[in-house]
Design an enzyme around this catalytic site. Sequence first.
Site, short mmCIF file in Angstrom:
data_model
loop_
_atom_site.label_atom_id
_atom_site.label_comp_id
_atom_site.label_asym_id
_atom_site.label_seq_id
_atom_site.Cartn_x
_atom_site.Cartn_y
_atom_site.Cartn_z
N ASP A 191 0.82 -1.21 0.00
CA ASP A 191 0.00 0.00 0.00
C ASP A 191 0.86 1.27 0.00
OD1 ASP A 191 -2.83 0.93 0.40
OD2 ASP A 191 -1.97 1.84 2.20
N GLU A 203 14.71 -14.04 0.72
CA GLU A 203 15.12 -15.05 1.72
C GLU A 203 14.32 -16.34 1.52
OE1 GLU A 203 14.23 -13.26 5.51
OE2 GLU A 203 15.63 -11.61 5.19
C1 NOJ Z 1 -4.52 2.93 -0.80
C2 NOJ Z 1 -5.60 1.94 -0.57
O1 NOJ Z 1 -5.87 1.28 -1.77
C3 NOJ Z 1 -6.78 2.72 -0.03
O2 NOJ Z 1 -7.94 1.94 0.02
C4 NOJ Z 1 -6.41 3.26 1.32
O3 NOJ Z 1 -7.45 4.07 1.80
C5 NOJ Z 1 -5.14 4.09 1.26
N1 NOJ Z 1 -4.12 3.46 0.48
C6 NOJ Z 1 -4.58 4.32 2.63
O4 NOJ Z 1 -4.08 3.12 3.16
#
Ligand code: NOJ
Length: 514
Positions: A202, A247
């Site tokens: 993310d 790893e």
């Molecule tokens: C991107 C994610 O896809 C989204 O759903 C989220 O709200 C934000 N990052 C923050 O983690």
Amino acid sequence: MQTPWWQTAVVYQIYPRSFADTDADGIGDLAGIRGRLDHLAWLGVDAIWLSPFYRSPMADFGYDVSDYCDVDPLFGTLADFDALVAEAHARDIKVIVDWVPNHTSDQHPWFQEARSSRDSPKRDWYVWREPTPDGKPPNNWVQTWTDDQPTWTLDEATGQWYLHLFLPEQPDLNWRNPEVVAAMHDVLRFWLDRGVDGFRMDVLHALGKDPDLVDDDPALLPIPHSALNHHESTYEIVRGLRGVLEEYPGDRMMVGEVFLLDTAMVASYYDGGQGLHLAFNFPPLFTRWEAGRWRHQIEEVAREIEPQGWPSWVLSNHDQVRHRTRYGTEPRARAAAVLLLGLKGTAFLYAGEELGLEDAVIPEDRVVDPGGRDGCRAPIPWTGDADHGWGVEDPWLPWPPEPEVRNAEALRADDASILHLYRRLLAERKAAPSLALGDQTLLDAPAGVLAWDRTSGGDRRRILVNFTDLPVDLGASAAAGGTWTVAVASDGVGEGEPLAATLGPDQAVVLRPA
Ligand code: NOJ
């Protein structure tokens, strides 16, 4: 060297809250996903990516994690997770999990400890700044989903501001602190040890931050800082992550969310083979349904991404309006499926696109997401019954349009449905090395049409996509050259027959040499 599995893969994204429910609480769960693996095996996907199912107060529906190494009780238990992995693997389906490294929940014990005092041993795990003399936030960075809110919240008890590119409930971790790096590496190992095949990472591009916290260019505001942040230190962090994956045996993979709307910037996170295996490239997702614009995107990817690594393609996810809704009609969504699955690169599907689902209409009193993304997160209708296979008639979000006819059971019973189109496309990709990993050459084609060849050794396929809702005569264009049989047609018309002189309205086809 053998081609790694993820290069030829079609990955299917599951948003666990909305996929399938087994305990009739109106929220999907891990056992629900396990119960629908046969649908996915029948469809022919190679891997699933699970959006977060970790312990979370759900301020951002799971992207605010309070324990990275446990399953939220809403979704089940670690034993449910293990069972899901085992049953997916038994069907030859890989499992990728989401990893949320930029921020924790404010309820995570790390942040609770960090905010307890300025002297806390974990204070530096997050990003703190002294108040300015005029009481303003430390810089002009804009919080995501707002036009003007700062990325800073003053912690009254300790008198300092903490950084959060997203909600105040999502404090940013300080990746300059080696203890944070070590702890987050251990989170990766925890899931790798449980047998996951990789991670979707993310907001990956935002991990490294300018230590001087320089203001964003006011001309760019109110673009949120999470979409502008780019700092050299991130590359080193990503190399470290790759080291952890290496790893382990078996081509574990990481695909990063690089939400920078510039393909050259996205490409830089492949880092010449030392960085990400795959990066999401979002400019195409934000591109209108128009041949010229798509040609430009395809050329950009060839020019910028291919010298660095293997491309990826995606049209929908849990953050954006579904492409069926953006493009407006089912015939276009069908043509888009041919486009997505005919392009060179790993393809990502978002659960429900194989059903041609539109975004749900969300009445004002049902809105729950701070980012306004509820429409694309509507629950998947499995049957035509009143509960659509959920055990409750009114789950956490309203159903998408026409669930009584647009559901997995009904579409499966209809050979002409969009669901069967996806299945035929996936089967063709499996059967044809040219589609799975071949080279790609764009061809001259009549206005409104994109045409390209895929080749691998002696294997060849040609793809034609009519972006217009009128018939297009292929004439004497390069796209019409050669003798071809229609392998898959977006509208089913002409499959198994020689390529006709005219492409139908919104028609897209995969051709094999006659
Ligand atoms: C991107 C994610 O896809 C989204 O759903 C989220 O709200 C934000 N990052 C923050 O983690």
